[in-house]
Each structure stands twice: as structure tokens, then as C-alpha cells.
Design an enzyme around this catalytic site. Structure first.
Site, PDB file in Angstrom:
ATOM      1  N   HIS A 178       4.744  -7.052  -1.867  1.00  0.00           N
ATOM      2  CA  HIS A 178       3.776  -6.615  -2.881  1.00  0.00           C
ATOM      3  C   HIS A 178       3.542  -7.788  -3.816  1.00  0.00           C
ATOM      4  O   HIS A 178       4.430  -8.158  -4.576  1.00  0.00           O
ATOM      5  CB  HIS A 178       4.317  -5.408  -3.650  1.00  0.00           C
ATOM      6  CG  HIS A 178       4.570  -4.212  -2.772  1.00  0.00           C
ATOM      7  ND1 HIS A 178       3.596  -3.291  -2.465  1.00  0.00           N
ATOM      8  CD2 HIS A 178       5.682  -3.809  -2.100  1.00  0.00           C
ATOM      9  CE1 HIS A 178       4.099  -2.362  -1.654  1.00  0.00           C
ATOM     10  NE2 HIS A 178       5.364  -2.651  -1.407  1.00  0.00           N
ATOM     11  N   LEU A 179       2.348  -8.376  -3.718  1.00  0.00           N
ATOM     12  CA  LEU A 179       2.055  -9.572  -4.520  1.00  0.00           C
ATOM     13  C   LEU A 179       1.382  -9.223  -5.851  1.00  0.00           C
ATOM     14  O   LEU A 179       1.167 -10.094  -6.681  1.00  0.00           O
ATOM     15  CB  LEU A 179       1.214 -10.565  -3.722  1.00  0.00           C
ATOM     16  CG  LEU A 179       1.915 -11.162  -2.484  1.00  0.00           C
ATOM     17  CD1 LEU A 179       0.968 -12.098  -1.736  1.00  0.00           C
ATOM     18  CD2 LEU A 179       3.195 -11.904  -2.873  1.00  0.00           C
ATOM     19  N   ARG A 180       1.022  -7.952  -6.037  1.00  0.00           N
ATOM     20  CA  ARG A 180       0.527  -7.413  -7.318  1.00  0.00           C
ATOM     21  C   ARG A 180      -0.833  -7.894  -7.771  1.00  0.00           C
ATOM     22  O   ARG A 180      -1.315  -7.455  -8.812  1.00  0.00           O
ATOM     23  CB  ARG A 180       1.550  -7.672  -8.450  1.00  0.00           C
ATOM     24  CG  ARG A 180       2.950  -7.148  -8.184  1.00  0.00           C
ATOM     25  CD  ARG A 180       2.957  -5.663  -7.902  1.00  0.00           C
ATOM     26  NE  ARG A 180       4.325  -5.110  -7.867  1.00  0.00           N
ATOM     27  CZ  ARG A 180       4.634  -3.992  -7.218  1.00  0.00           C
ATOM     28  NH1 ARG A 180       3.701  -3.314  -6.566  1.00  0.00           N
ATOM     29  NH2 ARG A 180       5.875  -3.533  -7.223  1.00  0.00           N
ATOM     30  N   ASP A 229       0.681   2.213   2.091  1.00  0.00           N
ATOM     31  CA  ASP A 229       2.034   2.022   1.566  1.00  0.00           C
ATOM     32  C   ASP A 229       2.148   2.311   0.073  1.00  0.00           C
ATOM     33  O   ASP A 229       1.302   1.932  -0.718  1.00  0.00           O
ATOM     34  CB  ASP A 229       2.555   0.608   1.834  1.00  0.00           C
ATOM     35  CG  ASP A 229       4.028   0.495   1.451  1.00  0.00           C
ATOM     36  OD1 ASP A 229       4.812   1.327   1.923  1.00  0.00           O
ATOM     37  OD2 ASP A 229       4.375  -0.390   0.661  1.00  0.00           O
ATOM     38  N   HIS A 239       4.266   4.478   5.460  1.00  0.00           N
ATOM     39  CA  HIS A 239       5.313   4.706   4.462  1.00  0.00           C
ATOM     40  C   HIS A 239       5.730   6.162   4.680  1.00  0.00           C
ATOM     41  O   HIS A 239       5.052   7.088   4.234  1.00  0.00           O
ATOM     42  CB  HIS A 239       4.722   4.476   3.061  1.00  0.00           C
ATOM     43  CG  HIS A 239       5.556   4.960   1.926  1.00  0.00           C
ATOM     44  ND1 HIS A 239       6.155   4.097   1.041  1.00  0.00           N
ATOM     45  CD2 HIS A 239       5.894   6.206   1.520  1.00  0.00           C
ATOM     46  CE1 HIS A 239       6.828   4.808   0.139  1.00  0.00           C
ATOM     47  NE2 HIS A 239       6.679   6.087   0.403  1.00  0.00           N
ATOM     48  N   ASN A 260      11.908   2.956  -3.312  1.00  0.00           N
ATOM     49  CA  ASN A 260      11.449   4.035  -2.458  1.00  0.00           C
ATOM     50  C   ASN A 260      11.076   3.473  -1.086  1.00  0.00           C
ATOM     51  O   ASN A 260      10.191   2.658  -1.002  1.00  0.00           O
ATOM     52  CB  ASN A 260      10.237   4.718  -3.105  1.00  0.00           C
ATOM     53  CG  ASN A 260       9.811   5.953  -2.337  1.00  0.00           C
ATOM     54  OD1 ASN A 260      10.511   6.415  -1.437  1.00  0.00           O
ATOM     55  ND2 ASN A 260       8.653   6.489  -2.672  1.00  0.00           N
ATOM     56  N   ASP A 272      10.169  -5.788   1.486  1.00  0.00           N
ATOM     57  CA  ASP A 272       9.549  -4.851   0.543  1.00  0.00           C
ATOM     58  C   ASP A 272       9.641  -5.423  -0.882  1.00  0.00           C
ATOM     59  O   ASP A 272       9.893  -4.684  -1.836  1.00  0.00           O
ATOM     60  CB  ASP A 272      10.208  -3.462   0.633  1.00  0.00           C
ATOM     61  CG  ASP A 272       9.361  -2.382  -0.043  1.00  0.00           C
ATOM     62  OD1 ASP A 272       8.250  -2.696  -0.525  1.00  0.00           O
ATOM     63  OD2 ASP A 272       9.823  -1.223  -0.092  1.00  0.00           O
TER      64      ASP A 272
HETATM   65 ZN   LIG Z   1       6.571   1.866   1.037  1.00  0.00          ZN
END
Ligand SMILES: [Zn+2]
Length: 436
Positions: free
Chosen positions: A70-72, A159, A186, A288, A315
Site C-alpha cells: 500500500h503506497l498510499r 483489497d 481479500h 487485517n 502487505d
Molecule cells: Zn487485504
């Protein structure tokens, strides 16, 4: 263009079946030549502009590939940017990362996909966007997968959320397979996890927290496998993200025996930590899917060792300090992982549990690259991308969160001993990271 020679090292390229002393010549972003020590032919005539890296005593391997980060960006640059996230990736030995679409706005369009890959983002390593499966990742209407793919997406997923509805998931699997994209799920039946913040069980009870039952994951994986079975189309590829329960792995194992194209990934925290790590509401142990019981952690290790797991993925989920320093229930899910994945994998899978180095590296490069169809990545044969990690496999070191290249420090591995220190990470022929 640049030219680089890596001399004196030991090359391990599992996909090509290479494990021995080799010199490598990289030119114009590609692997130009591989030869026995001192035997490179092209590099000799290449002139003084060739930079030489002395890899004596070091391991040379294909650059690592993380298919779950996750690079945001866009939207949450205070947590991470594409520049800082990929700098952390390079420091961790990764030369390619697949970026999840739960940005703000959600990446459900060719425009955002292209924006993420633009040179202005300042990425140190290659970013492969993953597009949202449904509009806004709301699980109601599927996106134009052909358009996402032609803009550069390498898979689709919602996701952060599951694709809950049977008909929408069926449509997603079917439409994605027609354009040759994988569907990453997910797996969480959110009808069973409302308001829950850790694994369901005695510890959650003691802490007074609502728990997420393991069936929320395994039930969704079983549902998805049933849909893949019903579709009877060999092009359909279901990939289970961040697998965390023994039952979900058992379902994947069974699907594979039936010849279905079902793959899965496991994150280092799920093969190393258990719910006990939540301790007294440690929000850096909140993610999560949550940390599970010892029996689940042991099932992850077993499935990694026996080959059911296709990839180790981090993740990587950065969050700002002020977001994590709140009551456990209110803290966001996720931890960073790009700078610790290799060190933890070598320390535990290789050293402790005796997995051959080549197999560990394969789980971090060749297999994830193949899984998403990233051509010319995850291997170092002539003509493939000059994506290389050079590391000292013997060095033990302590990871310090304060030294991270990421914008965030939400890691449970602060102060942990790592094995294998990255010396250089080379992305398409350019040095993206160098240990000083
Ligand atoms: Zn996920």
C-alpha cells in the site's frame, strides 16, 4: 545509458536453475551477459564508463518482487508516498512492487493507474498498479478491466474489502480471465467481522475486544473456490491475499489438487507472530487479517515449506504515528514490511527452519513475478530486466524502525534481529539503494 558489472559474487537465480559464482554485466537496463568469474566478454570492451561493483562474499539474486503493498498515493501522502514507499522497497531488496488500489480516490481508472506510474512520482523501483475490481471498491459494479490492463494494471482486487456478493465475484473472475488478469481476493466475510479488531479467541475475550472468527476468512476462500470450480475455465486465476488461517490454506491446498488455478501468499507477520503479540493493546500488532493462533502460524510455516504457498508478500501498510497511538479498537489496520521481509525470511525460513536459500528467494522473486505475469522479472537471464539485489547472506543486524525509509514506523519488528544485509539494489540497471 549506464553499464554496470557485478563481479566476484555468488549468483542464485532459482528460475534459471543457477547457483554458483558468476559475474554479471548490466547494460541499458537489461542483463547483457552472465559468465564464470573473470570471463565476461562484452564488459571488457565497454570502456571506462562501466561501473564495477565488487560482490566478493555476497549473494546476487533477482530483485525481490512484492505483490502486495500500500503506497498510499494518491490521497494519503502523510502516511507514505510512492517515492518513500519505493525507497523503503529498494532498501529491502525489492525492485518491483504491486500497489493496491485502496488509495484516495480508489484506483479504479486508467487515469489514476497512469498517474501512479508517471516519472514525477519519483519511484526508486518499478511500480505495478493493481486496479480496483469494482467501482470505488464498493463491490457492486465491476470496472472496465481491459482499460485498466492497457493502462498498466497487472491484476484486480478490492483489497481492504472482500468482493462479497456471489454474482459480482463470479462476474469479476470471468471478466478478468477474458483479459488475462488475476483476481486477488481479500478473503473476509465482513458480515462476521463487524466491529472486530483482533482474532476471535481467549485473548480477545480477556482484552474485552470483539474477535474476528477464522471462518470469516476460510468461508470466503471456500466460496471463491466454489465459484472458480463452477466457471470451468482454465484461464480463471484466483489469488488469495494475506492467507492467515489453517483452514484457508487447507482449502487452497485442496483446490490445487483438483487442478484449479488458485494461488496464495503469506505475509512474514503471519508466519512469525501470533495473537499473543497483541499483548496490552499493541496497535503495531493490529492488522487485517489479524494475527492468529499458534496452530494457524504453524500451518503457514508448514505450507511455505511444502510449497503450497506461492509467494511471500508484505502487505506493507504504513500509518502515521498519531493514527496508531489511539485505543486499539480505533487504530487502523496494518504494519510496514518492505525493509524486514528479506531479513526475517532469511533469519527464520532459511536459518531456523532450513529452507534452501534458493527456495526462499524464489518465494520473494521468481514465484510472485510469475504469478502476476511480470515478464522479464524475478530472474536474471540475458535479456531480462537488470533488477538485482546483492546482499550479504551471513550478516546479522538489528532493524530499527527509526532508520526506516518509509514515512511511517508502524512495525512490530523494531529491534528484531535480521539476517542478510542488502548491499545494493539495482532497478533496471540503476543503483536504487546502496548500503553506506
Ligand atoms: Zn487485504
Amino acid at each position: 545509458m549506464t553499464a554496470l558489472v557485478i563481479r566476484g559474487g555468488h549468483l542464485i537465480d532459482p528460475a534459471a536453475g543457477v547457483d554458483g559464482p558468476k559475474d554479471i554485466f548490466l547494460k541499458d537496463g537489461r542483463v547483457a551477459e552472465i559468465a564464470a568469474p573473470g570471463k565476461l566478454k562484452q564488459a571488457n570492451g565497454a570502456g571506462p564508463e562501466v561501473q564495477v561493483l565488487d560482490a566478493t562474499g555476497l549473494t546476487i539474486a533477482p530483485g525481490l518482487v512484492d505483490i502486495h503493498v500500500h503506497l498510499r498515493e494518491p490521497g494519503q501522502g502523510y502516511k507514505e508516498t510512492i517515492a518513500t514507499g519505493t525507497a523503503a522497497a529498494a532498501a529491502g531488496g525489492f525492485t518491483a512492487v504491486a500497489a493496491m488500489p485502496n488509495t484516495k480516490p480508489v484506483n479504479d481508472s486508467p487515469e489514476i493507474t497512469r498517474w501512479m506510474q508517471a516519472p514525477e512520482r519519483g519511484a526508486s523501483v518499478r511500480v505495478f498498479p493493481i486496479g480496483a475490481a469494482t467501482r470505488g471498491s464498493k463491490g457492486e459494479a465491476i470496472n472496465d478491466f481491459a482499460a485498466l490492463k492497457s493502462a498498466g494494471c497487472v491484476a484486480v482486487t478490492d483489497d481492504g474489502y472482500p468482493i462479497l456478493k456471489d454474482n459480482i465475484m463470479r462476474e469479476t473472475l470471468s471478466a478478468a480471465s477474458r483479459v488475462g488478469l488475476s483476481v486477488i481476493q481479500h478473503a473476509e466475510d465482513t458480515r462476521l467481522t463487524q466491529g472486530a479488531s483482533m482474532n476471535a479467541g481467549a485473548i480477545a475475550f480477556k482484552l474485552g475486544l470483539r474477535g474476528m472468527p477464522r471462518e470469516a476468512e476460510s468461508g470466503m476462500v471456500e466460496r471463491d473456490i466454489r465459484l472458480v470450480t463452477e466457471l470451468r475455465d482454465p484461464r480463471v486465476h484466483l489469488h488469495v491475499a494475506h492467507t492467515s488461517t489453517a483452514a484457508a490454506l487447507a482449502a487452497v491446498r485442496q483446490a490445487r489438487r483438483s487442478g484449479l488455478r488458485v494461488t496464495c501468499e503469506v505475509a512474514p507477520h503471519h508466519f512469525l507472530l501470533t495473537e499473543e503479540y497483541v499483548g496490552q493493546y499493541n496497535t503495531n500488532a493490529k492488522m487485517n487479517p489479524p494475527l492468529r493462533a499458534a496452530v494457524d502460524r504453524d500451518a503457514m510455516i508448514e505450507a511455505i515449506l511444502d510449497g503450497v504457498v506461492d509467494a511471500i508478500a508484505t502487505d506493507h501498510a504504513p500509518h502515521a504515528i498519531h493514527e496508531k497511538e489511539v485505543e486499539f479498537e480505533h487504530a487502523p489496520n496494518g504494519i510496514t514490511g518492505l525493509e524486514t521481509a528479506l531479513g526475517l525470511s532469511l533469519r527464520w525460513l532459511h536459518k531456523e527452519w532450513k529452507m534452501p536459500l534458493g527456495r526462499v528467494l524464489s518465494l520473494l522473486s521468481a514465484q510472485p513475478a510469475a504469478l502476476l505475469g511480470l515478464k522479464g522479472r524475478g530472474t536474471l537471464t540475458v535479456g531480462s530486466f537488470a533488477d538485482v539485489v546483492v546482499f550479504d547472506p551471513k550478516t546479522e543486524w538489528i532493524f530499527r524502525a527509526r532508520d526506516t525509509r518509509s514515512k511511517s514506523r508502524n512495525t512490530p519488528f523494531d529491534g528484531w534481529t535480521m539476517q542478510g544485509k542488502v548491499k545494493w539494489t539495482i532497478s533496471e540497471g540503476r543503483i536504487a539503494f546502496e548500503d553506506a
